[in-house]
Design an enzyme around this catalytic site. Sequence first.
Site: not given
Length: 277
Positions: A17, A151
Site C-alpha cells: 500500500s 516512531y
Amino acid sequence: MNTETANKTVLITGTSSGIGLATAVAAARGGWHVIATMRDTAKAGALRAAAEEAGVTVDIRTLDVTDPASVQACLAGLDRLDALVNNAGAGHVGTLEQESVEDVRAVMEVNFFGVLHVTKAALPLLRASGGRVVTVTSVGGVVGQPFNEAYCAAKFAVEGYMESLAPVAATVGVNVSVVEPGAVASEFVSNVGEIEKVVAQAGPYAPALTAYLARTRGAFAAAQTPQDVAERMVEHLDAERPAFRLLTSPTAQAFVAPKLNDLDGAAVQALTGAWLA
C-alpha cells in the site's frame, strides 16, 4: 521509459500500500525491473491491480524485514541488484508513561532494525553493481514530534545510521540516501482505530493528545499523495548522483527548515567524506 534503467533491478520493501505500492508501479513504468516485497503476499491485490492498470509487470515476493531468515531467502535468489528502496515501516502514536518499553522496542524492530537487516543483505550485490540504497525516513526523522516518541526515535536512528554509512559505502561505489516525506494521504486515516484506543487510555495526557490530533488531522487534510512521492522517488533513483537527502515537497522542506539548513545533506557528506579521502 528511461532507457538507462533497462535491465536494472530495484527491490522495494513494504509495497502492499501507500508509498511502496506507488513507487513499485512508478519504477516499473520508468523501466526498472521491480521486485516488490511485502510481509504477506495475500495483501498484494491492490498492487497487482495498480500494475495492471498501468500496463506494467512487477515481481511480487515475500519479505518480512523483521525476520533475518526471510530477508536472506528473498535476497539469495538474486543474481543482480542495482537499487534497494527501504520503505517498509509502521506508524505509532503513544507516550512513554502510557506504554511499555516493549512497545517501543517493537517500533524499533520494524522501522530501524528492519532497515538494517535488508540493507546488510543487499550490500554485496550493490557493491558488485555500483548501486544505491534509498531509505524512506520521514520529517519525523529530523524533528521530534509529540506522542510520536518511539516512531521519531526509530526514524532519527535510521537517519543517523545512513548519514554515517553513506561516506563509507561511497568508498566501495554504493550511493546511500534518505527520502523524507511529510504528511502523506491515507497514512493517518489508516491508524484511526489505534489512535482512538490511545486517546481512551491517555489519562492525564488526553487533553494534550486531543489537541495534537486536531492539529495533525489538519496537516493530513493537505497531505502529499503517495503517487507524488513515488514520482520524486523514481527521479531520485534515476539521478546520476542523488543527493543524500530528498525532501519530497515544499511542505516537508518548510517543516524541517528550522532545524536543517543543509537541506540536501551535501555539506555533511562533504565534511565526513573528506575524513576518508
